[in-house]
Scaffold this active site. Structure first.
Site, PDB file in Angstrom:
ATOM      1  CG  HIS A 187      -2.331  -0.297   0.880  1.00  0.00           C
ATOM      2  ND1 HIS A 187      -3.138  -1.095   1.629  1.00  0.00           N
ATOM      3  CD2 HIS A 187      -3.076   0.112  -0.170  1.00  0.00           C
ATOM      4  CE1 HIS A 187      -4.314  -1.176   1.060  1.00  0.00           C
ATOM      5  NE2 HIS A 187      -4.307  -0.454  -0.039  1.00  0.00           N
ATOM      6  NE  ARG A 293       1.889  -4.833 -17.702  1.00  0.00           N
ATOM      7  CZ  ARG A 293       2.664  -3.783 -17.981  1.00  0.00           C
ATOM      8  NH1 ARG A 293       2.238  -2.570 -17.792  1.00  0.00           N
ATOM      9  NH2 ARG A 293       3.884  -3.968 -18.454  1.00  0.00           N
ATOM     10  NE  ARG A 329      -0.470  -8.420 -21.002  1.00  0.00           N
ATOM     11  CZ  ARG A 329       0.681  -8.145 -20.402  1.00  0.00           C
ATOM     12  NH1 ARG A 329       1.779  -8.042 -21.117  1.00  0.00           N
ATOM     13  NH2 ARG A 329       0.739  -7.945 -19.114  1.00  0.00           N
ATOM     14  CD  GLU A 428       5.043 -10.693 -23.907  1.00  0.00           C
ATOM     15  OE1 GLU A 428       5.025 -10.137 -22.822  1.00  0.00           O
ATOM     16  OE2 GLU A 428       4.215 -11.569 -24.239  1.00  0.00           O
ATOM     17  CG  ASN A 451       8.886  -4.713 -19.832  1.00  0.00           C
ATOM     18  OD1 ASN A 451       9.588  -3.851 -20.339  1.00  0.00           O
ATOM     19  ND2 ASN A 451       7.722  -4.438 -19.275  1.00  0.00           N
ATOM     20  CG  ASP A 452       8.167 -11.045 -20.631  1.00  0.00           C
ATOM     21  OD1 ASP A 452       8.869 -11.461 -19.698  1.00  0.00           O
ATOM     22  OD2 ASP A 452       6.950 -10.807 -20.509  1.00  0.00           O
ATOM     23  NE  ARG A 462       9.599  -8.715 -16.471  1.00  0.00           N
ATOM     24  CZ  ARG A 462       8.450  -8.482 -17.093  1.00  0.00           C
ATOM     25  NH1 ARG A 462       8.137  -9.159 -18.196  1.00  0.00           N
ATOM     26  NH2 ARG A 462       7.624  -7.584 -16.680  1.00  0.00           N
ATOM     27  CB  CYS A 500       3.104  -2.214 -24.586  1.00  0.00           C
ATOM     28  SG  CYS A 500       3.182  -3.985 -24.858  1.00  0.00           S
TER      29      CYS A 500
HETATM   30  C1  PEP Z   1       6.620  -6.770 -21.766  1.00  0.00           C
HETATM   31  O1  PEP Z   1       6.952  -7.946 -21.596  1.00  0.00           O
HETATM   32  O2  PEP Z   1       7.353  -5.906 -22.275  1.00  0.00           O
HETATM   33  C2  PEP Z   1       5.279  -6.318 -21.332  1.00  0.00           C
HETATM   34  C3  PEP Z   1       4.814  -5.125 -21.614  1.00  0.00           C
HETATM   35  O3  PEP Z   1       4.564  -7.189 -20.592  1.00  0.00           O
HETATM   36  P1  PEP Z   1       4.756  -7.390 -19.005  1.00  0.00           P
HETATM   37  O4  PEP Z   1       5.743  -6.390 -18.510  1.00  0.00           O
HETATM   38  O5  PEP Z   1       3.406  -7.242 -18.433  1.00  0.00           O
HETATM   39  O6  PEP Z   1       5.291  -8.799 -18.971  1.00  0.00           O
HETATM   40 MG    MG Z   2       5.538  -9.389 -20.964  1.00  0.00          MG
END
Ligand code: PEP
Ligand code: MG
Length: 575
Positions: A187, A293, A329, A428, A451-452, A462, A500
């Site tokens: 929180h 998300r 998504r 990804e 990110n992935d 990650r 994204c």
């Molecule tokens: C990503 O993998 O870049 C992505 C936007 O999805 P998440 O961070 O929710 O895995």
């Molecule tokens: Mg992802």
């Protein structure tokens, strides 16, 4: 000296260190005399009522909805019928003292929550302990830490900053929060973000490293805290903070679309995930929602959300965004996102495991409920569907087969939906980026999830801090995959590539992506204006030429160095 921790809330702050050693009252299990039972119960009840009153006073003086919600939660816990009766029974039956009875009651509640597999509920167990301490202090007549006594710019430091600390008074002098424990989804983490207070958590022994009264600089953007500052460092920091404030004010005014100097347009959308963010979204300032998300709608629950609930959330979003796109998504559960009612066994490598679309394909009913909700909402705006964690054409076909079943179900129920809804996939997993040219024939759009994509391309977990230095999105291998994906959609007039992942909000990433001709940037709502501003400072032709030269380089370090030079030259004070 700089001390690095985990990133919780962005921003810069300078202020005197206030160490909060909010002593938790010592409690023992001594018995009371039977003649004092009624008096002890009365004292307990009075302290509970006093705390309820204190929360009510805070609620009345607050303007922030999140803080109000939190106080409401605390008040609700104190108003639970079982609270007074359980404590009273414990005192009467066991002749134990009131403080011990209070402690037993709340510890049991917190313990039950902490055993939950649901991260959200787990985090709530610290809120229960926080409430317990408030009641105990009131019962024992101990004075709590009081924010209203702070009269100069301060950085709060504690083993654990609790919501009660932030709720104890006016926050205008609080310039930063440092907590040894807690996370982004606690929180306090959520509150810090909503209130725009810089926060860095997880610096080991913070309450020993920093001393009460010393000047601290907190940098929430780069997640460190600096102490032992000399005169010139303090002046530099003051300049930095001033500039950041000026830039923030200026950026807040931006509502134009993002065009480069030579008039090439780039879409800038927001990433979103829950209804709270819907309030923050100003439709006029974004080109749409590039990533919704859905997992956040599942995480905070004890049972899966119903089709009706999901439908209403999506409908609200679609209506608010009007003709602007909302890319929803489908459920990306697993990896580091767990849910009590979703049965994913503990795995050695959860990011390589039973995650996202792999779980959904096997759990058709859950998946279909979500797809039906999205389809039904699609008539209220401009909604698209996006599948995460796709690794092959077979995955897409399996998802589409379930989508077709969802459509037939709705036909049978005589419910309307957009029969031509666009369907895209997240890029990804490297196999999709490598085969983008083939895969794009089967979908309407791509959204690159860096990110992935970075973790799978470079084999770097990650969330593992030991290998974080290998996590580099300027690795030439990653850049080639991004380029291949973007190029694959260029041949089609109605298809596009978005991004994204976090790279889309990185200043150096923006140069790279503008140069590669990415169609859509989708970033955290707080970054939208900055991304637009940086795009507007670039000349597409020059950037494209520069990035084509970068593609010849074979070292990430060299690529980053060149991007850094280009950024300094083009972004000036905005970099
Ligand atoms: C990503 O993998 O870049 C992505 C936007 O999805 P998440 O961070 O929710 O895995
Ligand atoms: Mg992802």
């Amino acid at each position: 000296m700089k001390h690095y921790g985990t990133k919780v809330s962005n921003g810069l702050g300078l202020g005197k260190c206030v160490i909060i050693n909010d002593v938790v009252p010592e409690v023992n299990d001594s018995k009371i005399d039977s003649t004092s039972i009624d008096n002890e119960i009365l004292k307990v009840n009075n302290s509970i009522d006093e705390c309820i009153k204190s929360y009510e006073n805070i609620i009345n003086s607050l303007i922030d909805d999140d803080l109000k919600q939190l106080c409401d939660f605390n008040k609700m816990v104190l108003k639970a019928k079982s609270l007074k009766t359980d404590i009273e029974n414990n005192i009467r039956e066991n002749l134990i003292n009131g403080a011990y009875a209070i402690t037993s009651y709340f510890n049991k509640k917190a313990d039950d929550l902490s055993k939950s597999d649901n991260n959200y509920l787990k985090e709530r167990s610290t809120d229960i302990i926080d409430i317990k301490n408030k009641v105990l202090k009131s019962f024992m007549g101990i004075k709590s830490f009081d924010l209203s006594e702070i009269k100069e710019d301060s950085i709060l430091v504690a083993h654990e900053i609790t919501p009660n600390i932030l709720l104890s008074g006016d926050l205008s002098y609080v310039k930063g929060i440092i907590s040894e424990i807690g996370g982004k989804t606690s929180h306090v983490g959520i509150l810090a973000n909503t209130l725009g207070i810089p926060a860095v958590f997880g610096i080991k022994d913070s309450i020993k490293i920093f001393s009460d009264g010393e000047l601290l600089f907190i940098n929430g953007n780069s997640s460190y805290v600096e102490n032992e500052l000399d005169f010139s460092e303090i002046n530099n920091i003051k300049d930095l903070i001033k500039k950041e404030l000026e830039i923030k004010k200026e950026l807040d005014q931006i509502s134009d679309k993002a065009y480069t100097i030579d008039n090439k347009y780039f879409e800038v959308c927001a990433n979103s995930g829950d209804l709270v963010e819907l309030d923050k979204i100003d439709k006029n300032k974004i080109d749409g929602v590039g990533l919704f998300r859905t997992e956040f709608l599942y995480l905070n629950k004890q049972v899966p959300p119903t089709e009706e609930y999901l439908f209403n959330v999506f409908k609200n979003f679609a209506e608010k965004l009007g003709d602007k796109k909302v890319i929803i998504r489908t459920l990306d559960i697993g990896g580091d996102k767990k849910c009590s009612y979703i049965d994913i066994p503990k795995e050695e490598n959860p990011f390589l495991g039973y995650r996202a679309i792999r779980y959904c394909i096997d759990n058709k009913e859950l998946f279909k409920t979500l797809l039906k909700a999205i389809l039904r909402a699609s008539v209220y705006g401009n909604i698209s569907i996006m599948y995460p964690m796709i690794s092959s054409l077979e995955d897409i076909k399996a998802c589409n087969a379930i989508l077709n079943e969802a459509k037939s179900d709705l036909d049978g129920e005589e419910k309307i939906y957009n029969k031509n809804i666009n369907v895209g996939v997240m890029v990804e997993i490297p196999s999709i980026a490598v085969c983008a040219e083939e895969i794009i024939k089967y979908v309407d759009f791509f959204s690159i999830g860096t990110n992935d994509l970075v973790q799978y391309t470079l084999a770097v977990d990650r969330v593992n801090p030991h290998v974080s230095k290998y996590y580099n999105w300027f690795n030439p291998g990653v850049i080639k995959l991004i380029k291949n994906t973007i190029d694959s959609t260029k041949k089609y007039e109605n298809k596009f590539t978005g991004m994204c992942g976090e790279l889309a909000a990185d200043p150096l990433g923006i140069i790279l992506l503008v140069g590669l001709g990415l169609d859509e940037f989708s970033v955290n709502i707080n970054s939208v204006n900055k991304v637009k501003k940086l795009i507007s400072l670039l000349n597409y032709e020059d950037t494209n030429k520069f990035v084509n030269e970068l593609l010849e380089l074979d070292s990430s370090l060299e690529i980053e160095k060149k991007l850094d030079e280009f950024a300094k030259k083009n972004f000036g004070k905005y970099y």
